[in-house]
Design an enzyme around this catalytic site. Structure first.
Site, PDB file in Angstrom:
ATOM      1  N   CYS A   1       0.822  -1.212   0.000  1.00  0.00           N
ATOM      2  CA  CYS A   1       0.000   0.000   0.000  1.00  0.00           C
ATOM      3  C   CYS A   1       0.855   1.262   0.000  1.00  0.00           C
ATOM      4  O   CYS A   1       0.417   2.311  -0.480  1.00  0.00           O
ATOM      5  CB  CYS A   1      -0.959  -0.001   1.185  1.00  0.00           C
ATOM      6  SG  CYS A   1      -0.154  -0.312   2.770  1.00  0.00           S
TER       7      CYS A   1
ATOM      8  N   HIS B   1      -1.089   0.584   7.523  1.00  0.00           N
ATOM      9  CA  HIS B   1      -1.683   0.690   6.189  1.00  0.00           C
ATOM     10  C   HIS B   1      -1.604   2.137   5.721  1.00  0.00           C
ATOM     11  O   HIS B   1      -1.665   3.070   6.521  1.00  0.00           O
ATOM     12  CB  HIS B   1      -3.143   0.232   6.253  1.00  0.00           C
ATOM     13  CG  HIS B   1      -3.828   0.205   4.926  1.00  0.00           C
ATOM     14  ND1 HIS B   1      -3.358  -0.516   3.848  1.00  0.00           N
ATOM     15  CD2 HIS B   1      -4.961   0.823   4.487  1.00  0.00           C
ATOM     16  CE1 HIS B   1      -4.176  -0.351   2.811  1.00  0.00           C
ATOM     17  NE2 HIS B   1      -5.144   0.464   3.181  1.00  0.00           N
TER      18      HIS B   1
END
Length: 858
Positions: A335, A818
């Site tokens: 990510c 994330h």
């Protein structure tokens, strides 16, 4: 398509190869696009080079190479048949049992809700003559056997992307503890019952740890969310130094959770059965009654409640599709990459460089385009901006789409790009989570290397920093300039607007911990952006500054200003810092970033009337027969105040001994500590520690520091081992002159990777030397013919900006968590969360990590 004849197949038979173990078989993805066997036209795999191509690009490969025979793969989806046990075609996903991706028991990113039907044909260009895989039976034996063996080998071979994914990230790989075979256990221990345990210092009955030296049963650490224990086990280690503990409730005949406080990690103890029997515990009779640390961490990774603000999870978001709204699949902790490239390809300069010139780049691509940087970046940009891959997930066979798929698109999976950009890098070549800021700079560096003699989109970020150092004893000054791409903004926590609420929260938290109660609701520090800006521009005291005016140490102040303002200003909020114990931590802070930003007041002025410059005199050198203690012969190449910028002798001035000793006492290698102080210019322990933490994974982290113009340790002379010609050729091909290539290689003991880094960090000196060569008699024409660089090009303009994108991080560390990004497009904010691309309702502009501002036209 016409049917393939025996004669046509015989004509190409000599070019058909059977893939061997070392061959890369690209059968999952087109080399020029993100077409796959599931795309409408399928995928054509060259049966000689094993490169894959979509229908749009297969003729390009044929025209370039003359290769005619291809294996055509076409896959179509159909819903999974109903499971007789559950009555549904969507059986329940297996709960992960390992903190891992792509390994047995870990998170399965490839698990799909459908099955695939595969159609396989052999196709010969340019007429697209074809024969089905099962239609080879009527051919002569020699033809049939050769083609069949090649086809079957291609179909069964691991694809290049699969081989890359085999480097699966596994958070559970543990090392054998250094204490396992020499652990001291006290005599006459207490017998430990098989159940009914309780912490000996509190009432905790879960998350209990048995110290393997003295048999103490104590509770574990308190987690960041308030759950866990009361830290009694780790406190016991600090008091006694007994290093190993086993988590009660995890002991089974197969093993248990063992933690080493000394090594600060989960470890393996091959002697665990023996160590447990010392306390009367029979490992073979024990059963699991508590969650392992892996299971607890998996639970935390699956809980996204604390991330709702950044991901806007509690708000229904409208999915977006079409050009510029293409999602990117998460390839396993990728990510950070997804967020950075989404922002970069929202900038016109990167679009012009790679997407607008797509055809030219593809036309000039080498025979193997999967290994060409420009080709793969252009492919990535086209995939994001074309809209070809920004479509809702295809409907199932019954014409319906499951609800959660309505906002998700197939998007693109940049496997080739990720493999190429990370090639040879100790971190980005892995599937571990990375820091988005570090990846941004790595990508910028790669673009820089590949744009030496052409348009460079990095210019939109590049700016000059002016640093002024003033000797307080003499009032004399020194001005220096350096190139940078990111403005790193400090966070002055003492400027928080809600200090009283923070103090009240800390007191409630302390009381809750003492009384073993749930923690109060989190209070986040609110720091004004103006305070961060003031902290950036504030004077910084430099102790033990070597004043060339005094020829002695003095105290100086350093101020930082902009010598130029870039088209796009990148601001990193320095949320990640170190505690008093040097343990990395993340500041939980809210900074209300302005939509409109004016930093004109940070414009540098250069040398002012009445200011007198510090003399450009080298400080005293340490000679080989002088005592050096733990320092060696290392100095600072950037500051004349510490040493001369050009070395002609094997000696260099000493660095700050106290800082080096302080770092060494923390357990870091001596040579790494020297480099940390060297590269941070004697700026103190904190700056050196930051350098150490950000370079710990470098392959040459503990190697001795080798200064330009000096020999490496143990060598007699750099010239004794001339630079390899292939390394020289490689550097020259990047746009540098032969003299520069030779100089860089000699300065780095002929290490190609380090030589490239060295040449970029010394480009100003090289340009100055090139200019001097011209003034001493070389003609300008000769200089141009050798493509001598003219130095880093910077754009300048007003210091007024508008926010257009930001990247946010969720989690306690850059190594986990994330990333998502928000980008302002067509007058609205859009959230890019891997494959999900939606209109943003409440962009959390106060919680970002990296912000991108665009210059406002005056």
């Amino acid at each position: 398509m016409a049917e393939l004849s025996e004669e046509a197949l015989l004509s190409v038979l000599p070019t058909i190869r059977v893939p061997k173990a070392g061959d890369r078989v690209h059968k999952d993805e087109c080399a020029f696009s993100f077409d796959t066997p599931e795309s409408e036209g399928g995928l054509y795999i060259c049966m000689n080079t094993f490169l894959g191509f979509g229908k749009q690009y297969v003729e390009r490969h044929f025209n370039k190479t003359g290769q005619r025979v291809y294996l055509h793969l076409r896959r179509t989806r159909r819903p999974k048949e109903e499971d007789p046990a559950t009555g549904t075609g969507d059986p329940p996903r297996k709960k992960p049992t390992r903190l891992a991706i792509g390994v047995e028991g870990g998170f399965d990113l490839s698990e799909e809700k459908f099955e695939l039907d595969e159609d396989v044909k052999i196709v010969i260009l340019p007429d697209y003559l074809e024969i089905a895989r099962d239609g080879l039976g009527g051919l002569p034996d020699i033809v049939r056997d050769r083609v069949t063996s090649a086809v079957e080998a291609l179909l069964s071979a691991d694809s290049a992307s699969r081989k890359q994914e085999v480097q699966a990230w596994d958070g559970e790989v543990r090392q054998v503890s250094k204490h396992a075979f020499s652990l001291k256990q006290l005599d006459n221990p207490a017998r430990i019952p098989p159940c009914g345990w309780k912490c000996s210092k509190c009432d905790m009955r879960e998350n209990l740890w048995l110290n393997l030296t003295d048999g103490s049963i104590l509770c574990g650490r308190r987690y960041f969310d308030g759950s866990g224990g009361n830290n009694h086990a780790v406190e016991h280690y600090r008091e006694t130094g007994y290093p190993l503990a086993v988590k009660l409730g995890t002991i089974t005949p197969d093993g248990a959770d063992v933690y080493s406080y000394d090594e600060d990690d989960m470890v393996l103890d091959p002697s665990l059965a023996e160590h447990l029997s010392h306390f009367g515990i029979d490992m073979l009779k024990m059963q699991k009654t508590d969650k392992t640390m892996t299971e607890l961490e998996i639970d935390m990774n699956q809980r996204i409640g604390e991330w709702e603000l950044i991901q806007e999870s509690g708000v229904p978001l409208k999915p977006l599709f079409g050009p510029g709204y293409t999602g990117i699949r998460n390839l396993g902790n990728s990510c950070y990459l997804n967020s950075v490239v989404q922002v970069l390809f929202s900038i016109p300069d990167f679009q012009r460089k790679y997407v607008d010139k797509l055809e030219k780049i593809f036309q000039n691509a080498p025979t193997d385009p999967t290994q060409d940087f420009s080709t793969q970046v252009a492919k990535l940009g086209h995939g994001l901006l074309s809209g070809e891959y920004s479509k809702p997930v295809p409907e199932s066979g019954d014409g319906e789409r499951v609800p959660e798929q309505k906002e998700v698109q197939d998007g693109i999976a940049p496997r080739m790009f990720k493999a190429l950009i990370g090639k040879g890098h100790p971190e980005f070549s892995t599937n571990r989570q990375q820091d988005a800021q570090e990846f941004f700079l790595h990508l910028i560096n790669m673009v820089e290397r590949n744009c030496r003699s052409s348009e460079n989109p990095n210019e939109v970020f590049r700016f000059l920093v002016e640093e002024k150092i003033k000797c307080l004893a003499t009032e004399k000054v020194k001005y220096t300039q350096r190139v940078d791409y990111i403005m790193q903004l400090p966070v002055p926590m003492d400027a928080a607007l809600n200090k009283e609420e923070l103090l009240e929260y800390e007191e409630k938290k302390r009381q809750a911990e003492e009384e073993k109660m749930a923690l109060p609701e989190l209070v986040r520090a609110q720091v004004p952006f103006s305070s961060c800006l003031e902290a950036y521009g504030a004077p910084e005291q430099v102790d033990d500054f070597w004043s060339t005016a005094l020829q002695a140490k003095s105290v100086a102040v350093k101020t930082t200003r902009f010598a130029s303002f870039p088209d796009y200003l990148v601001i990193q909020i320095k949320k990640f810092t170190f505690g008093l114990d040097w343990v990395p931590k993340k500041l939980d802070v809210s900074i209300e970033m302005p939509e409109e930003l004016d930093i004109s007041q940070l414009r540098g002025t250069g040398l002012q009337p009445g200011e007198e410059e510090l003399p450009d005199i080298a400080p005293p050198l340490v000679t080989p027969d002088e005592p050096k203690g733990s320092l060696g012969f290392y100095g600072n190449e950037d500051e004349d105040s510490f040493c001369s910028p050009h070395f002609s002798s094997p000696t260099s001035p000493m660095l700050d001994e106290s800082v080096i000793i302080q770092l060494v006492e923390m357990g870091f290698p001596m040579d790494a500590c020297r480099k940390a102080v060297y590269y941070t210019g004697n700026s103190g322990a904190e700056a050196a520690m930051n350098w150490v933490m950000s370079h710990m994974d470098d392959p040459d982290f503990a190697n001795p520091l080798i200064l330009p113009g000096s020999s490496g340790p143990g060598s007699t002379s750099a010239a004794a081992d001339p630079p390899p010609e292939d390394c020289v050729t490689t550097i020259v091909s990047m746009g540098f002159s032969r003299d520069q290539a030779l100089k860089a290689l000699r300065a780095t003991n002929n290490s190609l990777e380090r030589a490239v880094d060295w040449i970029f960090s010394h480009i100003d000196d090289l340009d100055a030397e090139a200019a001097m060569d011209i003034s001493e008699g070389r003609s300008a024409a000769d200089s141009i013919s050798e493509s001598v660089p003219v130095g880093p090009k910077v754009r300048d303009g007003p210091g007024k900006y508008q926010l257009f994108a930001f990247i946010s991080h969720m989690g306690t560390s850059t190594m986990c968590g994330h990333y998502v990004c928000h980008i302002k497009k067509e007058g609205r904010w859009v959230i890019y969360n891997d494959q999900k691309v939606c209109a943003s309702e409440k962009p959390p502009k106060d919680l970002g990590y990296i912000y991108f501002y665009q210059r406002v036209a005056s």
